[in-house]
Design a protein around this motif. Structure first.
Motif, PDB file in Angstrom:
ATOM      1  N   SER A  99      -0.660  25.177  16.940  1.00  0.00           N
ATOM      2  CA  SER A  99      -1.339  25.819  15.814  1.00  0.00           C
ATOM      3  C   SER A  99      -0.656  25.389  14.526  1.00  0.00           C
ATOM      4  CB  SER A  99      -1.326  27.342  15.955  1.00  0.00           C
ATOM      5  OG  SER A  99       0.001  27.841  15.993  1.00  0.00           O
ATOM      6  N   GLY A 100      -1.398  25.479  13.417  1.00  0.00           N
ATOM      7  CA  GLY A 100      -0.882  25.040  12.135  1.00  0.00           C
ATOM      8  C   GLY A 100      -1.255  23.595  11.843  1.00  0.00           C
ATOM      9  N   GLU A 101      -0.677  23.042  10.798  1.00  0.00           N
ATOM     10  CA  GLU A 101      -0.945  21.668  10.382  1.00  0.00           C
ATOM     11  C   GLU A 101       0.350  20.994   9.953  1.00  0.00           C
ATOM     12  OE1 GLU A 101      -5.514  22.010   8.611  1.00  0.00           O
ATOM     13  OE2 GLU A 101      -3.833  21.502   7.287  1.00  0.00           O
ATOM     14  N   MET A 102       0.514  19.746  10.361  1.00  0.00           N
ATOM     15  CA  MET A 102       1.704  18.987  10.032  1.00  0.00           C
ATOM     16  C   MET A 102       1.284  17.605   9.550  1.00  0.00           C
ATOM     17  SD  MET A 102       5.089  19.474  10.198  1.00  0.00           S
ATOM     18  CE  MET A 102       5.414  20.574  11.582  1.00  0.00           C
ATOM     19  N   GLU A 103       1.945  17.103   8.517  1.00  0.00           N
ATOM     20  CA  GLU A 103       1.653  15.772   8.007  1.00  0.00           C
ATOM     21  C   GLU A 103       2.857  14.860   8.216  1.00  0.00           C
ATOM     22  OE1 GLU A 103       0.478  16.376   3.953  1.00  0.00           O
ATOM     23  OE2 GLU A 103      -1.610  16.817   4.511  1.00  0.00           O
ATOM     24  N   HIS A 104       2.567  13.620   8.629  1.00  0.00           N
ATOM     25  CA  HIS A 104       3.612  12.632   8.899  1.00  0.00           C
ATOM     26  C   HIS A 104       3.505  11.486   7.906  1.00  0.00           C
ATOM     27  CE1 HIS A 104       6.111   9.738  11.189  1.00  0.00           C
ATOM     28  NE2 HIS A 104       5.223   8.860  10.773  1.00  0.00           N
ATOM     29  N   ARG A 105       4.663  11.028   7.414  1.00  0.00           N
ATOM     30  CA  ARG A 105       4.759   9.798   6.632  1.00  0.00           C
ATOM     31  C   ARG A 105       6.057   9.094   7.017  1.00  0.00           C
ATOM     32  NH1 ARG A 105       4.947  10.007   0.777  1.00  0.00           N
ATOM     33  NH2 ARG A 105       6.074  11.978   0.968  1.00  0.00           N
ATOM     34  N   ASP A 106       6.036   7.761   7.000  1.00  0.00           N
ATOM     35  CA  ASP A 106       7.271   7.047   7.306  1.00  0.00           C
ATOM     36  C   ASP A 106       7.365   5.750   6.512  1.00  0.00           C
ATOM     37  OD1 ASP A 106       6.027   4.868   8.754  1.00  0.00           O
ATOM     38  OD2 ASP A 106       5.865   6.174  10.501  1.00  0.00           O
ATOM     39  N   SER A 107       8.560   5.147   6.560  1.00  0.00           N
ATOM     40  CA  SER A 107       8.845   3.960   5.763  1.00  0.00           C
ATOM     41  C   SER A 107       8.202   2.699   6.311  1.00  0.00           C
ATOM     42  CB  SER A 107      10.365   3.767   5.651  1.00  0.00           C
ATOM     43  OG  SER A 107      10.946   3.645   6.939  1.00  0.00           O
ATOM     44  N   ALA A 108       7.572   2.787   7.494  1.00  0.00           N
ATOM     45  CA  ALA A 108       6.828   1.649   8.046  1.00  0.00           C
ATOM     46  C   ALA A 108       5.374   1.666   7.586  1.00  0.00           C
ATOM     47  CB  ALA A 108       6.899   1.662   9.569  1.00  0.00           C
ATOM     48  N   GLY A 109       5.029   2.661   6.756  1.00  0.00           N
ATOM     49  CA  GLY A 109       3.675   2.731   6.227  1.00  0.00           C
ATOM     50  C   GLY A 109       2.716   3.578   7.023  1.00  0.00           C
ATOM     51  N   HIS A 110       3.203   4.229   8.066  1.00  0.00           N
ATOM     52  CA  HIS A 110       2.331   5.085   8.873  1.00  0.00           C
ATOM     53  C   HIS A 110       2.182   6.456   8.215  1.00  0.00           C
ATOM     54  CE1 HIS A 110       4.254   2.438  12.092  1.00  0.00           C
ATOM     55  NE2 HIS A 110       3.018   2.008  11.959  1.00  0.00           N
ATOM     56  N   ALA A 111       0.998   7.016   8.349  1.00  0.00           N
ATOM     57  CA  ALA A 111       0.747   8.363   7.845  1.00  0.00           C
ATOM     58  C   ALA A 111      -0.267   9.032   8.759  1.00  0.00           C
ATOM     59  CB  ALA A 111       0.218   8.326   6.415  1.00  0.00           C
ATOM     60  N   GLY A 112      -0.117  10.326   8.970  1.00  0.00           N
ATOM     61  CA  GLY A 112      -1.044  11.035   9.845  1.00  0.00           C
ATOM     62  C   GLY A 112      -1.004  12.530   9.593  1.00  0.00           C
ATOM     63  N   ARG A 113      -1.981  13.194  10.143  1.00  0.00           N
ATOM     64  CA  ARG A 113      -2.093  14.650   9.986  1.00  0.00           C
ATOM     65  C   ARG A 113      -2.344  15.256  11.362  1.00  0.00           C
ATOM     66  NH1 ARG A 113      -6.891  17.548   8.911  1.00  0.00           N
ATOM     67  NH2 ARG A 113      -6.562  19.655   8.095  1.00  0.00           N
ATOM     68  N   LEU A 114      -1.508  16.193  11.747  1.00  0.00           N
ATOM     69  CA  LEU A 114      -1.614  16.831  13.057  1.00  0.00           C
ATOM     70  C   LEU A 114      -2.191  18.229  12.915  1.00  0.00           C
ATOM     71  CD1 LEU A 114       1.805  15.862  14.678  1.00  0.00           C
ATOM     72  CD2 LEU A 114      -0.404  14.778  15.025  1.00  0.00           C
ATOM     73  N   THR A 115      -3.197  18.519  13.725  1.00  0.00           N
ATOM     74  CA  THR A 115      -3.816  19.837  13.787  1.00  0.00           C
ATOM     75  C   THR A 115      -3.711  20.338  15.224  1.00  0.00           C
ATOM     76  OG1 THR A 115      -5.991  18.843  14.161  1.00  0.00           O
ATOM     77  CG2 THR A 115      -5.372  19.305  11.873  1.00  0.00           C
ATOM     78  N   PRO A 116      -4.115  21.568  15.533  1.00  0.00           N
ATOM     79  CA  PRO A 116      -3.920  22.115  16.880  1.00  0.00           C
ATOM     80  C   PRO A 116      -4.431  21.204  18.002  1.00  0.00           C
ATOM     81  CG  PRO A 116      -4.568  23.863  15.407  1.00  0.00           C
ATOM     82  CD  PRO A 116      -4.658  22.592  14.613  1.00  0.00           C
ATOM     83  N   GLY A 117      -3.536  20.949  18.960  1.00  0.00           N
ATOM     84  CA  GLY A 117      -3.857  20.122  20.110  1.00  0.00           C
ATOM     85  C   GLY A 117      -3.558  18.652  19.938  1.00  0.00           C
ATOM     86  N   ASP A 118      -3.222  18.218  18.709  1.00  0.00           N
ATOM     87  CA  ASP A 118      -2.955  16.805  18.455  1.00  0.00           C
ATOM     88  C   ASP A 118      -1.543  16.429  18.904  1.00  0.00           C
ATOM     89  OD1 ASP A 118      -5.429  16.877  17.266  1.00  0.00           O
ATOM     90  OD2 ASP A 118      -4.683  16.699  15.213  1.00  0.00           O
ATOM     91  N   VAL A 119      -1.359  15.126  19.178  1.00  0.00           N
ATOM     92  CA  VAL A 119      -0.066  14.601  19.623  1.00  0.00           C
ATOM     93  C   VAL A 119       0.309  13.385  18.786  1.00  0.00           C
ATOM     94  CG1 VAL A 119       1.229  13.566  21.527  1.00  0.00           C
ATOM     95  CG2 VAL A 119      -0.426  15.378  21.993  1.00  0.00           C
ATOM     96  N   GLN A 120       1.562  13.347  18.355  1.00  0.00           N
ATOM     97  CA  GLN A 120       2.117  12.197  17.643  1.00  0.00           C
ATOM     98  C   GLN A 120       3.311  11.671  18.435  1.00  0.00           C
ATOM     99  OE1 GLN A 120       5.437  12.395  14.602  1.00  0.00           O
ATOM    100  NE2 GLN A 120       3.623  12.681  13.341  1.00  0.00           N
ATOM    101  N   TRP A 121       3.289  10.373  18.730  1.00  0.00           N
ATOM    102  CA  TRP A 121       4.391   9.747  19.482  1.00  0.00           C
ATOM    103  C   TRP A 121       4.951   8.630  18.605  1.00  0.00           C
ATOM    104  CZ3 TRP A 121       4.833  11.048  24.979  1.00  0.00           C
ATOM    105  CH2 TRP A 121       5.958  10.484  25.601  1.00  0.00           C
ATOM    106  N   MET A 122       6.081   8.904  17.959  1.00  0.00           N
ATOM    107  CA  MET A 122       6.661   7.941  17.039  1.00  0.00           C
ATOM    108  C   MET A 122       7.907   7.299  17.641  1.00  0.00           C
ATOM    109  SD  MET A 122       8.428   8.327  13.318  1.00  0.00           S
ATOM    110  CE  MET A 122       9.997   8.560  14.152  1.00  0.00           C
ATOM    111  N   THR A 123       7.914   5.978  17.655  1.00  0.00           N
ATOM    112  CA  THR A 123       9.059   5.226  18.149  1.00  0.00           C
ATOM    113  C   THR A 123       9.885   4.762  16.963  1.00  0.00           C
ATOM    114  OG1 THR A 123       7.743   4.459  20.042  1.00  0.00           O
ATOM    115  CG2 THR A 123       9.785   3.272  19.562  1.00  0.00           C
ATOM    116  N   ALA A 124      11.049   5.376  16.788  1.00  0.00           N
ATOM    117  CA  ALA A 124      11.902   5.003  15.660  1.00  0.00           C
ATOM    118  C   ALA A 124      12.509   3.622  15.873  1.00  0.00           C
ATOM    119  CB  ALA A 124      13.005   6.045  15.473  1.00  0.00           C
ATOM    120  N   GLY A 125      12.880   3.320  17.112  1.00  0.00           N
ATOM    121  CA  GLY A 125      13.374   1.993  17.446  1.00  0.00           C
ATOM    122  C   GLY A 125      14.477   1.518  16.523  1.00  0.00           C
TER     123      GLY A 125
END
Length: 225
Positions: free
Chosen positions: A8-34
């Motif tokens: 539940s809720g909302e989360m926003e992602h940004r990173d230095s590789a240029g990726h951006a996304g918005r997570l809402t209930p039930g969404d999944v983000q899998w980020m590889t920092a590497g």
């Protein structure tokens, strides 16, 4: 890697590789920092303005030595694309983030074999989940209570269950109320782990190199919006 799963809720992602996304209930983000990336996960502006309940999980997955310097990558999947399965009697359901369960197979690509399952069991339901003997596994109960394993060990909301692996499956059952839990499993890497701050490597020298990379700006920075 960081794995974020929103309930539940909302989360926003940004990173230095240029990726951006918005997570809402039930969404999944899998980020590889590497090899290194500067990233941010923050409540959305709308959520900060309107308020509400923020509920979710973020797990870290330790990459094997061979992958620790791989190019960063970003995978994001909306709730509608997460495979789901259901038992024959309809009393148990699962959302398959990684691995397989109840006839459903994950769509997310992982670097090592991983199981990440969100089970929902109605009162009286029982599941037996196949799991290779060389996997380590735990369950985290976040709603209700139930029993786990051949000894039917009890666990309730806020508790974790660490399975001793002497078979090729694990089991769980709900009592007189619905049960929700995460089942997470993977093959132990068998490598040394050295962690400091946000960095996880195999040696102290590699940790020092990671800090030097960050401080020198080699990992980049998040672009202003």
């Amino acid at each position: 890697e960081t794995v974020t799963y929103m309930l539940s809720g909302e989360m926003e992602h940004r990173d230095s590789a240029g990726h951006a996304g918005r997570l809402t209930p039930g969404d999944v983000q899998w980020m590889t920092a590497g090899d290194g990336v500067v990233h941010s996960e923050m409540p959305s502006k709308a959520f900060l303005r309107d308020g509400g309940r923020m509920h979710g999980f973020q797990l870290w997955v330790n990459l094997p030595r061979r992958d620790k310097r791989m190019k960063p990558r970003y995978q994001e999947f909306p709730a509608a694309s997460i495979p789901t399965g259901r038992s024959a009697d309809g009393k148990a359901s699962v959302k398959v983030i990684a691995g397989e369960a109840l006839g459903a197979k994950a769509v997310i690509e992982t670097r090592t074999p991983i199981v990440y399952l969100h089970f929902t069991l109605q009162p009286g339901a029982r599941i037996v989940q196949p799991l290779a003997r060389d996997y380590s596994a735990f369950a985290y109960v976040f709603e209700g209570k139930g029993t786990f394993g051949p000894k039917e060990s009890p666990a309730r909301k806020g508790q974790a269950v660490l399975f001793s692996r002497d078979g090729d499956s694990i089991s769980a059952a709900a009592g007189d109320e619905p049960l929700q839990f995460l089942l997470v499993a993977g093959i132990p890497l068998g490598e040394p782990v050295v962690r400091y701050g946000p960095f996880v490597m195999n040696t102290k020298r590699e940790i020092q190199e990671a800090f030097e990379d960050f401080q020198s700006g080699r990992m980049g920075q998040i672009a202003e919006t």
